[in-house]
Design an enzyme around this catalytic site. Sequence first.
Site, PDB file in Angstrom:
ATOM      1  N   THR A 189       0.811  -1.215   0.000  1.00  0.00           N
ATOM      2  CA  THR A 189       0.000   0.000   0.000  1.00  0.00           C
ATOM      3  C   THR A 189       0.847   1.269   0.000  1.00  0.00           C
ATOM      4  O   THR A 189       1.979   1.261   0.519  1.00  0.00           O
ATOM      5  CB  THR A 189      -0.900  -0.017   1.265  1.00  0.00           C
ATOM      6  OG1 THR A 189      -1.464   1.269   1.470  1.00  0.00           O
ATOM      7  CG2 THR A 189      -0.125  -0.378   2.522  1.00  0.00           C
ATOM      8  N   ASP A 190       0.258   2.356  -0.507  1.00  0.00           N
ATOM      9  CA  ASP A 190       0.958   3.651  -0.443  1.00  0.00           C
ATOM     10  C   ASP A 190       1.110   4.140   1.000  1.00  0.00           C
ATOM     11  O   ASP A 190       1.895   5.044   1.282  1.00  0.00           O
ATOM     12  CB  ASP A 190       0.237   4.717  -1.293  1.00  0.00           C
ATOM     13  CG  ASP A 190      -1.212   4.965  -0.905  1.00  0.00           C
ATOM     14  OD1 ASP A 190      -1.703   4.362   0.070  1.00  0.00           O
ATOM     15  OD2 ASP A 190      -1.876   5.784  -1.597  1.00  0.00           O
ATOM     16  N   GLU A 191       0.347   3.534   1.930  1.00  0.00           N
ATOM     17  CA  GLU A 191       0.414   3.991   3.323  1.00  0.00           C
ATOM     18  C   GLU A 191       1.770   3.697   3.957  1.00  0.00           C
ATOM     19  O   GLU A 191       2.094   4.253   5.009  1.00  0.00           O
ATOM     20  CB  GLU A 191      -0.705   3.368   4.155  1.00  0.00           C
ATOM     21  CG  GLU A 191      -2.079   3.761   3.644  1.00  0.00           C
ATOM     22  CD  GLU A 191      -3.171   3.760   4.701  1.00  0.00           C
ATOM     23  OE1 GLU A 191      -2.863   3.642   5.893  1.00  0.00           O
ATOM     24  OE2 GLU A 191      -4.346   3.882   4.300  1.00  0.00           O
TER      25      GLU A 191
ATOM     26  N   TYR B 160      -1.844  -0.320  11.229  1.00  0.00           N
ATOM     27  CA  TYR B 160      -2.019  -1.023   9.949  1.00  0.00           C
ATOM     28  C   TYR B 160      -0.839  -0.749   9.021  1.00  0.00           C
ATOM     29  O   TYR B 160      -0.210  -1.666   8.477  1.00  0.00           O
ATOM     30  CB  TYR B 160      -3.331  -0.585   9.275  1.00  0.00           C
ATOM     31  CG  TYR B 160      -3.363  -0.881   7.788  1.00  0.00           C
ATOM     32  CD1 TYR B 160      -3.508  -2.187   7.329  1.00  0.00           C
ATOM     33  CD2 TYR B 160      -3.202   0.141   6.843  1.00  0.00           C
ATOM     34  CE1 TYR B 160      -3.506  -2.462   5.959  1.00  0.00           C
ATOM     35  CE2 TYR B 160      -3.203  -0.126   5.478  1.00  0.00           C
ATOM     36  CZ  TYR B 160      -3.354  -1.428   5.044  1.00  0.00           C
ATOM     37  OH  TYR B 160      -3.338  -1.707   3.696  1.00  0.00           O
TER      38      TYR B 160
ATOM     39  N   LYS C  35       2.078  -3.274   7.463  1.00  0.00           N
ATOM     40  CA  LYS C  35       2.317  -3.478   6.023  1.00  0.00           C
ATOM     41  C   LYS C  35       3.770  -3.143   5.679  1.00  0.00           C
ATOM     42  O   LYS C  35       4.397  -3.812   4.849  1.00  0.00           O
ATOM     43  CB  LYS C  35       1.360  -2.601   5.197  1.00  0.00           C
ATOM     44  CG  LYS C  35      -0.106  -3.010   5.271  1.00  0.00           C
ATOM     45  CD  LYS C  35      -0.404  -4.394   4.696  1.00  0.00           C
ATOM     46  CE  LYS C  35      -0.262  -4.467   3.195  1.00  0.00           C
ATOM     47  NZ  LYS C  35      -0.710  -5.803   2.690  1.00  0.00           N
TER      48      LYS C  35
HETATM   49  P1  NAD Z   1     -10.242  -6.859   2.520  1.00  0.00           P
HETATM   50  O1  NAD Z   1     -10.240  -6.534   3.991  1.00  0.00           O
HETATM   51  O2  NAD Z   1     -11.442  -6.553   1.714  1.00  0.00           O
HETATM   52  O3  NAD Z   1      -9.940  -8.426   2.330  1.00  0.00           O
HETATM   53  C1  NAD Z   1      -8.956  -9.091   3.041  1.00  0.00           C
HETATM   54  C2  NAD Z   1      -9.133 -10.586   2.804  1.00  0.00           C
HETATM   55  O4  NAD Z   1      -8.071 -11.280   3.472  1.00  0.00           O
HETATM   56  C3  NAD Z   1     -10.452 -11.155   3.358  1.00  0.00           C
HETATM   57  O5  NAD Z   1     -11.022 -12.036   2.433  1.00  0.00           O
HETATM   58  C4  NAD Z   1     -10.007 -11.892   4.616  1.00  0.00           C
HETATM   59  O6  NAD Z   1     -10.862 -12.972   4.989  1.00  0.00           O
HETATM   60  C5  NAD Z   1      -8.620 -12.375   4.210  1.00  0.00           C
HETATM   61  N1  NAD Z   1      -7.751 -12.658   5.337  1.00  0.00           N
HETATM   62  C6  NAD Z   1      -7.511 -11.850   6.426  1.00  0.00           C
HETATM   63  N2  NAD Z   1      -6.651 -12.468   7.270  1.00  0.00           N
HETATM   64  C7  NAD Z   1      -6.318 -13.660   6.699  1.00  0.00           C
HETATM   65  C8  NAD Z   1      -5.458 -14.721   7.082  1.00  0.00           C
HETATM   66  N3  NAD Z   1      -4.767 -14.691   8.234  1.00  0.00           N
HETATM   67  N4  NAD Z   1      -5.345 -15.780   6.259  1.00  0.00           N
HETATM   68  C9  NAD Z   1      -6.047 -15.837   5.081  1.00  0.00           C
HETATM   69  N5  NAD Z   1      -6.895 -14.861   4.678  1.00  0.00           N
HETATM   70  C10 NAD Z   1      -7.020 -13.790   5.482  1.00  0.00           C
HETATM   71  O7  NAD Z   1      -8.946  -6.182   1.952  1.00  0.00           O
HETATM   72  P2  NAD Z   1      -8.721  -5.371   0.581  1.00  0.00           P
HETATM   73  O8  NAD Z   1      -9.192  -3.998   0.754  1.00  0.00           O
HETATM   74  O9  NAD Z   1      -9.197  -6.202  -0.530  1.00  0.00           O
HETATM   75  O10 NAD Z   1      -7.123  -5.310   0.556  1.00  0.00           O
HETATM   76  C11 NAD Z   1      -6.398  -6.389   0.011  1.00  0.00           C
HETATM   77  C12 NAD Z   1      -4.914  -6.077   0.069  1.00  0.00           C
HETATM   78  O11 NAD Z   1      -4.649  -4.917  -0.692  1.00  0.00           O
HETATM   79  C13 NAD Z   1      -4.363  -5.829   1.464  1.00  0.00           C
HETATM   80  O12 NAD Z   1      -3.094  -6.423   1.546  1.00  0.00           O
HETATM   81  C14 NAD Z   1      -4.244  -4.327   1.546  1.00  0.00           C
HETATM   82  O13 NAD Z   1      -3.199  -3.960   2.423  1.00  0.00           O
HETATM   83  C15 NAD Z   1      -3.929  -3.989   0.109  1.00  0.00           C
HETATM   84  N6  NAD Z   1      -4.364  -2.669  -0.351  1.00  0.00           N
HETATM   85  C16 NAD Z   1      -5.671  -2.294  -0.214  1.00  0.00           C
HETATM   86  C17 NAD Z   1      -6.081  -1.055  -0.709  1.00  0.00           C
HETATM   87  C18 NAD Z   1      -7.514  -0.586  -0.570  1.00  0.00           C
HETATM   88  O14 NAD Z   1      -7.760   0.605  -0.744  1.00  0.00           O
HETATM   89  N7  NAD Z   1      -8.476  -1.451  -0.284  1.00  0.00           N
HETATM   90  C19 NAD Z   1      -5.143  -0.207  -1.319  1.00  0.00           C
HETATM   91  C20 NAD Z   1      -3.807  -0.624  -1.425  1.00  0.00           C
HETATM   92  C21 NAD Z   1      -3.440  -1.865  -0.947  1.00  0.00           C
HETATM   93  O1  DAU Z   2      -4.181   4.120   0.546  1.00  0.00           O
HETATM   94  C1  DAU Z   2      -4.287   2.731   0.555  1.00  0.00           C
HETATM   95  C2  DAU Z   2      -5.132   2.300   1.723  1.00  0.00           C
HETATM   96  O2  DAU Z   2      -6.464   2.747   1.417  1.00  0.00           O
HETATM   97  C3  DAU Z   2      -5.132   0.793   1.954  1.00  0.00           C
HETATM   98  O3  DAU Z   2      -3.843   0.402   2.319  1.00  0.00           O
HETATM   99  C4  DAU Z   2      -6.121   0.407   3.053  1.00  0.00           C
HETATM  100  O4  DAU Z   2      -6.207  -0.999   3.169  1.00  0.00           O
HETATM  101  C5  DAU Z   2      -7.488   0.954   2.693  1.00  0.00           C
HETATM  102  O5  DAU Z   2      -8.391   0.716   3.757  1.00  0.00           O
HETATM  103  C6  DAU Z   2      -7.403   2.461   2.429  1.00  0.00           C
HETATM  104  O6  DAU Z   2      -7.034   3.152   3.637  1.00  0.00           O
HETATM  105  P1  DAU Z   2      -7.698   4.558   4.007  1.00  0.00           P
HETATM  106  O7  DAU Z   2      -7.545   4.779   5.457  1.00  0.00           O
HETATM  107  O8  DAU Z   2      -7.222   5.623   3.090  1.00  0.00           O
HETATM  108  O9  DAU Z   2      -9.231   4.226   3.614  1.00  0.00           O
HETATM  109  P2  DAU Z   2     -10.591   4.597   4.315  1.00  0.00           P
HETATM  110  O10 DAU Z   2     -11.667   4.283   3.335  1.00  0.00           O
HETATM  111  O11 DAU Z   2     -10.704   4.014   5.683  1.00  0.00           O
HETATM  112  O12 DAU Z   2     -10.486   6.177   4.473  1.00  0.00           O
HETATM  113  C7  DAU Z   2     -10.287   7.005   3.337  1.00  0.00           C
HETATM  114  C8  DAU Z   2     -10.236   8.434   3.823  1.00  0.00           C
HETATM  115  O13 DAU Z   2     -11.536   8.802   4.292  1.00  0.00           O
HETATM  116  C9  DAU Z   2      -9.297   8.639   5.002  1.00  0.00           C
HETATM  117  O14 DAU Z   2      -8.673   9.907   4.893  1.00  0.00           O
HETATM  118  C10 DAU Z   2     -10.221   8.627   6.211  1.00  0.00           C
HETATM  119  C11 DAU Z   2     -11.514   9.193   5.664  1.00  0.00           C
HETATM  120  N1  DAU Z   2     -12.747   8.665   6.302  1.00  0.00           N
HETATM  121  C12 DAU Z   2     -12.893   7.317   6.376  1.00  0.00           C
HETATM  122  C13 DAU Z   2     -14.009   6.764   6.962  1.00  0.00           C
HETATM  123  C14 DAU Z   2     -14.181   5.264   7.079  1.00  0.00           C
HETATM  124  C15 DAU Z   2     -13.724   9.525   6.753  1.00  0.00           C
HETATM  125  O15 DAU Z   2     -13.595  10.767   6.656  1.00  0.00           O
HETATM  126  N2  DAU Z   2     -14.834   8.990   7.344  1.00  0.00           N
HETATM  127  C16 DAU Z   2     -15.016   7.640   7.481  1.00  0.00           C
HETATM  128  O16 DAU Z   2     -16.052   7.221   8.064  1.00  0.00           O
END
Ligand code: NAD
Ligand code: DAU
Length: 335
Positions: A123-125, A148, A152
């Site tokens: 992730t970019d985080e 988190y 990562k």
């Molecule tokens: P998500 O929370 O929707 O899904 C996570 C999945 O992993 C679920 O199906 C869960 O059951 C499974 N899981 C959790 N713990 C596990 C374990 N111990 N063993 C096997 N399976 C397990 O997550 P997402 O938003 O799809 O993110 C997927 C990946 O992409 C993550 O690694 C996250 O860090 C990365 N990522 C997410 C975003 C985003 O904005 N959603 C952006 C950049 C990177």
């Molecule tokens: O940038 C990549 C990341 O994006 C991934 O690594 C994470 O897995 C994914 O969850 C996401 O993280 P963020 O924290 O950016 O996503 P989230 O949707 O939780 O929040 C997006 C932005 O919105 C953040 O600045 C917080 C804000 N927010 C979020 C929620 C849930 C609000 O203002 N209100 C809310 O209720």
Amino acid sequence: MSRVLVSGGCGFIGSHLVRRLLREHPDLEVVNIDLLTYAGRPENVADLADDPRYTFVHGDIASADDVARAAEGCDGIINVAAESHVDRSIMGGDEFVTTNVLGTKRLLDHARAHELRYLQVSTDEVYGDVEAPHRSVETDPLHGSSPYAASKAAGDLLVLSYARTYGLNASITRGSNTYGPYQFPEKLIPLFTTNAFDGKDLPLYGDGMQVREMLFVEDHCAAIDLVYHHGAAGEAYNVGAEHEVPNIETAHRIIELTGADPDSLKRVADRPGHDRRYALDCAKLRALGWERRTDFDTGLALTVAWFRENRAWWEAIKSGEAYADYSAKNYGARG
Ligand code: NAD
Ligand code: DAU
């Protein structure tokens, strides 16, 4: 036929990735290992159940036995599984370390023992927040701000260490904030969209001027696919939309698309340690042949339409006790 183990294939990005790999690579079999946590939804991949090239294994990536069982016959691993929600990590659960750090190590150990290709979905985080006009490049130092992000970053460092120390053929993708169908409705876009459909408040953290690069899930999965097949060992690749959007603008667009009452947007207490801005330089990924295909207007309209048409999917989640407990904990204290 080659075979890849994808972890977390019942989650948001994982389910899109599994579907894409099967669609784009007729010579590939996909094994999906998923623990089915609160975020893992078997219905996200229900359409694949009869595909002979698809296998599901219920298992934990932090268990060496589960990993060995699932990875039998695989040539590579794509680690998508994670505890993914920043707010939940701030609540303090151990699972962020167990899955995101120990789980990564278990997969790396298996890949090393069997000389497999390995891709870590990160992730970019991991860069922490970056001041404008800088855009993070892959060699920037890692500064995870939340538990988190720190977990990562630890995963990324382990991957790079296995590439250097053991010569593992491992790469990393670092994606920006991703949105689209099947995203769990705890994240900004699906939460605000579904709350808007139900006439509920949209809780905006702090001043709403935090900047995210919103990336459509199909574009993110195309990058993962590309880097898995063509990325270099020991290298990370940024995957971003290169289009910055403040949260308040995202909220206003959702209000327009759903027809919600603008007064439903409510400022609430900020997220502790909240990163102000992420921005990625994606030149390295573009040089590999990737380009973003879906702009934010198009992707958001598609996503809102999907949530409108798939109410049963998110209502089943939001009406559950576990979701209510999480919501009360996260938003109850925010006022
Ligand atoms: P998500 O929370 O929707 O899904 C996570 C999945 O992993 C679920 O199906 C869960 O059951 C499974 N899981 C959790 N713990 C596990 C374990 N111990 N063993 C096997 N399976 C397990 O997550 P997402 O938003 O799809 O993110 C997927 C990946 O992409 C993550 O690694 C996250 O860090 C990365 N990522 C997410 C975003 C985003 O904005 N959603 C952006 C950049 C990177
Ligand atoms: O940038 C990549 C990341 O994006 C991934 O690594 C994470 O897995 C994914 O969850 C996401 O993280 P963020 O924290 O950016 O996503 P989230 O949707 O939780 O929040 C997006 C932005 O919105 C953040 O600045 C917080 C804000 N927010 C979020 C929620 C849930 C609000 O203002 N209100 C809310 O209720």
